[in-house]
Design a protein around this motif. Structure first.
Motif, PDB file in Angstrom:
ATOM      1  N   VAL A   1     -92.035 -47.810 115.050  1.00 29.17           N
ATOM      2  CA  VAL A   1     -91.344 -48.873 114.825  1.00 29.17           C
ATOM      3  C   VAL A   1     -91.033 -49.028 116.476  1.00 29.17           C
ATOM      4  O   VAL A   1     -90.766 -50.372 116.646  1.00 29.17           O
ATOM      5  CB  VAL A   1     -89.804 -48.411 114.416  1.00 29.17           C
ATOM      6  CG1 VAL A   1     -88.682 -49.243 114.445  1.00 29.17           C
ATOM      7  CG2 VAL A   1     -90.050 -48.271 112.772  1.00 29.17           C
TER       8      VAL A   1
ATOM      9  N   THR B   1     -92.423 -38.875 109.159  1.00 30.49           N
ATOM     10  CA  THR B   1     -91.204 -39.330 109.333  1.00 30.49           C
ATOM     11  C   THR B   1     -91.244 -39.648 111.130  1.00 30.49           C
ATOM     12  O   THR B   1     -91.052 -40.817 111.437  1.00 30.49           O
ATOM     13  CB  THR B   1     -89.942 -38.186 109.388  1.00 30.49           C
ATOM     14  OG1 THR B   1     -89.881 -38.314 107.957  1.00 30.49           O
ATOM     15  CG2 THR B   1     -88.815 -38.999 109.938  1.00 30.49           C
TER      16      THR B   1
ATOM     17  N   ASP C   1     -84.871 -43.230 108.570  1.00 33.40           N
ATOM     18  CA  ASP C   1     -85.767 -42.594 107.372  1.00 33.40           C
ATOM     19  C   ASP C   1     -84.795 -41.967 106.612  1.00 33.40           C
ATOM     20  O   ASP C   1     -84.602 -40.743 106.745  1.00 33.40           O
ATOM     21  CB  ASP C   1     -87.071 -41.764 108.023  1.00 33.40           C
ATOM     22  CG  ASP C   1     -87.964 -41.285 106.679  1.00 33.40           C
ATOM     23  OD1 ASP C   1     -87.540 -41.468 105.694  1.00 33.40           O
ATOM     24  OD2 ASP C   1     -88.912 -40.583 106.905  1.00 33.40           O
TER      25      ASP C   1
ATOM     26  N   GLU D   1     -87.149 -47.175 106.742  1.00 35.75           N
ATOM     27  CA  GLU D   1     -88.086 -46.650 105.948  1.00 35.75           C
ATOM     28  C   GLU D   1     -87.811 -46.580 104.456  1.00 35.75           C
ATOM     29  O   GLU D   1     -86.872 -46.129 103.974  1.00 35.75           O
ATOM     30  CB  GLU D   1     -88.840 -45.469 106.549  1.00 35.75           C
ATOM     31  CG  GLU D   1     -90.070 -45.026 106.207  1.00 35.75           C
ATOM     32  CD  GLU D   1     -90.490 -44.426 104.858  1.00 35.75           C
ATOM     33  OE1 GLU D   1     -91.545 -44.538 104.489  1.00 35.75           O
ATOM     34  OE2 GLU D   1     -89.402 -43.740 104.229  1.00 35.75           O
TER      35      GLU D   1
ATOM     36  N   TRP E   1     -93.498 -42.418 111.649  1.00 34.73           N
ATOM     37  CA  TRP E   1     -93.158 -43.703 111.345  1.00 34.73           C
ATOM     38  C   TRP E   1     -92.097 -44.278 112.408  1.00 34.73           C
ATOM     39  O   TRP E   1     -91.722 -45.320 112.867  1.00 34.73           O
ATOM     40  CB  TRP E   1     -92.513 -43.770 109.923  1.00 34.73           C
ATOM     41  CG  TRP E   1     -91.891 -44.993 109.493  1.00 34.73           C
ATOM     42  CD1 TRP E   1     -92.507 -46.177 109.044  1.00 34.73           C
ATOM     43  CD2 TRP E   1     -90.433 -45.427 109.789  1.00 34.73           C
ATOM     44  NE1 TRP E   1     -91.606 -47.096 108.814  1.00 34.73           N
ATOM     45  CE2 TRP E   1     -90.527 -46.716 109.294  1.00 34.73           C
ATOM     46  CE3 TRP E   1     -89.434 -44.787 110.431  1.00 34.73           C
ATOM     47  CZ2 TRP E   1     -89.407 -47.309 109.126  1.00 34.73           C
ATOM     48  CZ3 TRP E   1     -88.258 -45.319 110.115  1.00 34.73           C
ATOM     49  CH2 TRP E   1     -88.096 -46.959 109.673  1.00 34.73           C
ATOM     50  N   LEU E   2     -91.302 -43.280 112.458  1.00 36.49           N
ATOM     51  CA  LEU E   2     -90.077 -43.705 113.588  1.00 36.49           C
ATOM     52  C   LEU E   2     -90.685 -44.272 115.175  1.00 36.49           C
ATOM     53  O   LEU E   2     -90.247 -45.259 115.500  1.00 36.49           O
ATOM     54  CB  LEU E   2     -89.390 -42.432 113.613  1.00 36.49           C
ATOM     55  CG  LEU E   2     -88.314 -42.159 112.627  1.00 36.49           C
ATOM     56  CD1 LEU E   2     -87.435 -40.680 112.923  1.00 36.49           C
ATOM     57  CD2 LEU E   2     -87.252 -43.168 112.226  1.00 36.49           C
TER      58      LEU E   2
ATOM     59  N   ALA F   1     -83.883 -47.203 114.031  1.00 34.60           N
ATOM     60  CA  ALA F   1     -84.745 -46.802 112.844  1.00 34.60           C
ATOM     61  C   ALA F   1     -84.436 -45.504 112.207  1.00 34.60           C
ATOM     62  O   ALA F   1     -83.717 -44.510 112.862  1.00 34.60           O
ATOM     63  CB  ALA F   1     -85.862 -46.357 113.559  1.00 34.60           C
TER      64      ALA F   1
END
Length: 89
Positions: free
Chosen positions: A10, A3, A33, A88, A6-7, A31
């Protein structure tokens, strides 16, 4: 990809940093998730975002968790006025 990774990706998105976009560096990104423990980040593209998590209520009904994430999303959009919301999937 976790997580947090991914954040962060972004906020490092090349399209948000392109000099061709002119004001892209001032683009505010939200952002999300979404899970029982929802990962959230908000900030300007190319900068370190503020990141945290919100517990949507383990053991709560799906309706209750959905209602809570909608409330959180509405509040964050009103407060930060993001140019881009990334979720996400």
């Amino acid at each position: 990809m976790g997580t947090q990774d991914w954040l962060q990706s972004v906020f490092n998105w090349q399209g948000a940093q392109s000099s061709d976009l002119g004001v892209a560096r001032s683009m505010i990104i939200l952002a999300m998730d979404i899970a029982t423990n929802c990962g959230l980040s908000v900030g300007k593209a190319g900068s370190a975002p503020s990141s945290w998590s919100e517990n949507l209520g383990k053991g709560q009904s799906e309706d209750a968790r959905f209602s809570k994430v909608l409330s959180i999303t509405s509040s964050l959009i009103s407060q930060h006025k993001p140019d881009l919301v990334a979720i996400e999937a």
